[in-house]
Motif scaffolding. Sequence first.
Motif, mmCIF file in Angstrom:
data_model
loop_
_atom_site.group_PDB
_atom_site.id
_atom_site.type_symbol
_atom_site.label_atom_id
_atom_site.label_comp_id
_atom_site.label_asym_id
_atom_site.label_seq_id
_atom_site.Cartn_x
_atom_site.Cartn_y
_atom_site.Cartn_z
ATOM 1 N N UNK A 139 0.589 -1.429 0.639
ATOM 2 C CA UNK A 139 0.169 0.005 -0.102
ATOM 3 C C UNK A 139 0.737 1.279 -0.078
ATOM 4 N N UNK A 140 1.912 1.690 1.066
ATOM 5 C CA UNK A 140 2.140 3.308 0.942
ATOM 6 C C UNK A 140 3.747 2.300 -0.063
ATOM 7 N N UNK A 147 -6.404 -7.501 -3.576
ATOM 8 C CA UNK A 147 -6.794 -7.884 -4.787
ATOM 9 C C UNK A 147 -5.594 -8.323 -5.975
ATOM 10 N N UNK A 148 -4.564 -7.018 -5.625
ATOM 11 C CA UNK A 148 -3.728 -7.078 -6.925
ATOM 12 C C UNK A 148 -2.363 -7.793 -5.950
ATOM 13 N N UNK A 149 -2.442 -7.571 -4.708
ATOM 14 C CA UNK A 149 -0.964 -7.976 -4.938
ATOM 15 C C UNK A 149 -1.194 -9.700 -4.727
ATOM 16 N N UNK A 225 5.311 -2.214 -9.076
ATOM 17 C CA UNK A 225 7.329 -2.424 -9.550
ATOM 18 C C UNK A 225 7.768 -2.414 -8.165
ATOM 19 N N UNK A 226 6.896 -1.348 -7.359
ATOM 20 C CA UNK A 226 8.402 -2.335 -5.568
ATOM 21 C C UNK A 226 7.173 -3.773 -4.732
ATOM 22 N N UNK A 227 6.599 -3.965 -5.185
ATOM 23 C CA UNK A 227 6.098 -5.036 -4.951
ATOM 24 C C UNK A 227 6.775 -6.335 -6.002
ATOM 25 N N UNK A 286 5.449 0.871 8.084
ATOM 26 C CA UNK A 286 5.468 -0.467 7.193
ATOM 27 C C UNK A 286 6.786 -1.003 6.744
ATOM 28 N N UNK A 287 7.824 -0.336 6.690
ATOM 29 C CA UNK A 287 8.968 -0.572 6.698
ATOM 30 C C UNK A 287 9.504 -1.073 8.262
ATOM 31 N N UNK A 288 9.035 -0.902 9.556
ATOM 32 C CA UNK A 288 9.103 -1.243 10.671
ATOM 33 C C UNK A 288 8.464 -3.532 10.642
ATOM 34 N N UNK A 289 9.876 -3.752 10.764
ATOM 35 C CA UNK A 289 9.517 -5.637 11.505
ATOM 36 C C UNK A 289 9.238 -6.021 12.401
ATOM 37 N N UNK A 290 10.434 -5.617 13.539
ATOM 38 C CA UNK A 290 10.223 -6.582 14.843
ATOM 39 C C UNK A 290 10.371 -7.536 14.715
ATOM 40 N N UNK A 291 9.935 -7.622 16.254
ATOM 41 C CA UNK A 291 9.872 -9.005 16.634
ATOM 42 C C UNK A 291 8.820 -9.707 16.464
#
Length: 295
Positions: A139-140, A147-149, A225-227, A286-291
């Motif tokens: 999304x970001x 539906x797209x991904x 494109x990013x995906x 959204x670019x944070x992953x974490x535990x």
Amino acid sequence: MKMSRLLRLVFMVALSGRAPAHGVLGHIHVTGWAIEDLPAGDLRDFFADPEVKNAALYGACYTDSGYPVTGDLQDAARYISETTHWEPFITGFIEWIVKNDPPPWTSLESKKRVAFLMGCASHGLQDELFDSLFLAKVALHDAGGQEEADPATDGFLALDGHLRFVPDVYIPRDAIRQLYPNVDAATYDKAVDKATALITGVYVNDTLGPAAALEIGKANEAILPWTRVHYMSPAVPGGHRTEIIPTMRYLEAIWARLHGTHGDAAMDAGFPALPRRLQSADPADPDHGGKSWFG
């Protein structure tokens, strides 16, 4: 290149009405890769038989197979698929095995039944990871959604030459019919028959399926494109590559539950895998992953 009318029809029939989940081909392959990455030991040995591994791969497919069904069996088929995604089904299946066919398993049928359970469980876990971690990034960066991904990532797997698992149908019906209380046995069989014929006839096969996925990938390269670049990145939480280790850990946890050795221990997996670092320190980003923990 635009998809042919036939391939568009295949795609629409195979994937219409899907619930939140990444692509079916992605589920099959992440499960297969997780099995292949298992450390040496009893569980890895368990999957050495190709028929046992096949049962797990088909379990990863079965979980979504009811969503494309339409007509008078639509509600039953979608209920079966939705139920299969969640922990009450997995727990009920484990309890059935422990009560009716506990380890050690000596027959091929017993082993395939256990493997099918693990494939269903793997599918559900992968959905949790993809939906909660990766879709926010889609999304970001691409202004795209579920539906797209979902179909696009299957298509990108085809474009990148990753497709190699095509499981044969295996469903241990006698063990699991009772785990769907809202449908009777006859309706279950009819719905699953229709779902199986549809999903294997138009998508999970080595003919129309890969061809459709390839064209879907081509159609989505410019849209996402990013995906396209990051869906298999080991540094992006929730993408297919980062699902492999958690899936492997979950397989080990289910093995322990089946053997009564799990206890109260939690199954954990961290993102991103060391030595990589988080892309953001903000948990809301959204670019944070974490535990993440999966019990």
